[in-house]
Design an enzyme around this catalytic site. Structure first.
Site, mmCIF file in Angstrom:
data_model
loop_
_atom_site.group_PDB
_atom_site.id
_atom_site.type_symbol
_atom_site.label_atom_id
_atom_site.label_comp_id
_atom_site.label_asym_id
_atom_site.label_seq_id
_atom_site.Cartn_x
_atom_site.Cartn_y
_atom_site.Cartn_z
ATOM 1 N N ARG A 70 11.595 -0.342 -9.129
ATOM 2 C CA ARG A 70 10.494 -0.881 -9.939
ATOM 3 C C ARG A 70 10.189 -0.033 -11.173
ATOM 4 O O ARG A 70 9.499 -0.488 -12.083
ATOM 5 C CB ARG A 70 9.257 -1.069 -9.065
ATOM 6 C CG ARG A 70 9.381 -2.295 -8.178
ATOM 7 C CD ARG A 70 8.219 -2.411 -7.234
ATOM 8 N NE ARG A 70 8.432 -1.682 -6.000
ATOM 9 C CZ ARG A 70 7.485 -1.046 -5.341
ATOM 10 N NH1 ARG A 70 6.254 -1.022 -5.796
ATOM 11 N NH2 ARG A 70 7.762 -0.415 -4.212
ATOM 12 N N GLU A 100 5.630 6.865 1.458
ATOM 13 C CA GLU A 100 4.517 6.330 2.257
ATOM 14 C C GLU A 100 5.042 5.587 3.482
ATOM 15 O O GLU A 100 4.401 5.565 4.516
ATOM 16 C CB GLU A 100 3.641 5.413 1.374
ATOM 17 C CG GLU A 100 2.235 5.226 1.906
ATOM 18 C CD GLU A 100 1.458 4.154 1.166
ATOM 19 O OE1 GLU A 100 1.947 3.613 0.160
ATOM 20 O OE2 GLU A 100 0.340 3.861 1.614
HETATM 21 O O1 LIG Z 1 4.643 8.260 -4.296
HETATM 22 P P1 LIG Z 1 5.549 7.817 -3.166
HETATM 23 O O2 LIG Z 1 4.834 7.800 -1.832
HETATM 24 O O3 LIG Z 1 6.807 8.588 -3.100
HETATM 25 O O4 LIG Z 1 5.890 6.282 -3.396
HETATM 26 C C1 LIG Z 1 6.123 5.717 -4.657
HETATM 27 C C2 LIG Z 1 7.454 5.035 -4.720
HETATM 28 O O5 LIG Z 1 7.525 3.977 -3.740
HETATM 29 C C3 LIG Z 1 7.938 2.776 -4.376
HETATM 30 O O6 LIG Z 1 9.320 2.651 -4.419
HETATM 31 P P2 LIG Z 1 10.230 2.199 -3.180
HETATM 32 O O7 LIG Z 1 10.856 3.405 -2.581
HETATM 33 O O8 LIG Z 1 9.422 1.309 -2.277
HETATM 34 O O9 LIG Z 1 11.397 1.393 -3.877
HETATM 35 P P3 LIG Z 1 11.493 0.110 -4.835
HETATM 36 O O10 LIG Z 1 10.930 0.520 -6.188
HETATM 37 O O11 LIG Z 1 12.951 -0.160 -4.916
HETATM 38 O O12 LIG Z 1 10.697 -1.022 -4.239
HETATM 39 C C4 LIG Z 1 7.436 2.930 -5.796
HETATM 40 O O13 LIG Z 1 8.131 2.079 -6.708
HETATM 41 C C5 LIG Z 1 7.667 4.389 -6.080
HETATM 42 O O14 LIG Z 1 8.982 4.649 -6.517
HETATM 43 N N1 LIG Z 2 1.219 0.804 -1.259
HETATM 44 C C1 LIG Z 2 2.253 0.693 -2.112
HETATM 45 N N2 LIG Z 2 2.407 -0.420 -2.849
HETATM 46 C C2 LIG Z 2 3.460 -0.524 -3.710
HETATM 47 N N3 LIG Z 2 4.380 0.417 -3.868
HETATM 48 C C3 LIG Z 2 4.250 1.538 -3.151
HETATM 49 N N4 LIG Z 2 5.002 2.653 -3.097
HETATM 50 C C4 LIG Z 2 4.462 3.478 -2.185
HETATM 51 N N5 LIG Z 2 3.350 2.964 -1.650
HETATM 52 C C5 LIG Z 2 3.202 1.726 -2.241
#
Ligand SMILES: O=P(O)(O)OC[C@H]1O[C@H](OP(=O)(O)OP(=O)(O)O)[C@H](O)[C@@H]1O
Ligand SMILES: Nc1ncnc2[nH]cnc12
Length: 171
Positions: A59, A96
């Site tokens: 994202r 998370e």
């Molecule tokens: O601060 P944190 O707890 O580390 O979480 C934040 C990360 O989690 C989500 O990505 P995700 O790993 O879900 O991957 P995606 O973007 O491919 O959906 C978001 O886009 C951040 O990269």
């Molecule tokens: N609650 C949340 N919603 C969307 N992206 C996330 N990445 C980590 N935590 C998230």
């Protein structure tokens, strides 16, 4: 006047029980909201000059690329394991809702280049911290970490002490 928070949808219990997921797809499908979000992300940066924008898979790619184009900077994808074809630097982390790792091409950033790190969400900060470590391993200077939104209650900012951290929206 466009209120960006109206374009972010809460999905309870995704991808796991107890997680309230912030879904940005309503924002992405509205070009006026995308333009407003991009304007606000650029405003966070102020007058800083940037050589490379690093966007975190997946994202972080959406606005990372748009920001890079607006700045006349290069875009660098920071990817999940096994996706980048050339030699990489890699580091594992906890997020998370699970564990993962990030990788970057070893030649993506030149020594001393000024880097903007971008992602959509700052949650626990584990992802962004690892991204900062990898950028610095390549000799990049992190000018700012900017996010579309910050989940303040998860205190991710604490993991990013010493860096300039900015977000368009705070929850
Ligand atoms: O601060 P944190 O707890 O580390 O979480 C934040 C990360 O989690 C989500 O990505 P995700 O790993 O879900 O991957 P995606 O973007 O491919 O959906 C978001 O886009 C951040 O990269
Ligand atoms: N609650 C949340 N919603 C969307 N992206 C996330 N990445 C980590 N935590 C998230």
């Amino acid at each position: 006047m466009i209120h960006l928070d109206k374009f972010i949808r809460d999905i309870p219990n995704f991808p796991k029980e107890g997680i309230r997921f912030k879904d940005i797809t309503p924002l992405l499908k509205d070009p006026r909201a995308v333009k407003e979000a991009l304007t606000q992300l650029l405003e966070l940066l102020g007058n800083h000059t940037i050589d490379k924008v690093v966007g975190i898979e997946s994202r972080g790619f959406f606005f990372g690329m748009l920001i890079a184009q607006e700045l006349g900077a290069g875009f660098v994808p920071m990817r999940k394991p096994g996706k980048l074809p050339y030699t990489t630097f890699s580091e594992k982390y906890e997020l998370e809702y699970g564990f993962d790792a990030l990788e970057i091409h070893e030649d993506a950033i030149a020594n001393g280049e000024r880097v903007l790190l971008h992602d959509d969400v700052l949650a626990t900060g584990g992802t962004a911290k690892v991204a900062c470590n990898l950028i610095e391993k390549l000799g990049g200077e992190i000018v700012q970490c900017n996010f579309l939104m910050e989940l303040s209650f998860l205190n991710g900012i604490e993991k990013l002490q010493g860096y300039e951290v900015k977000s368009v929206l705070k929850y």
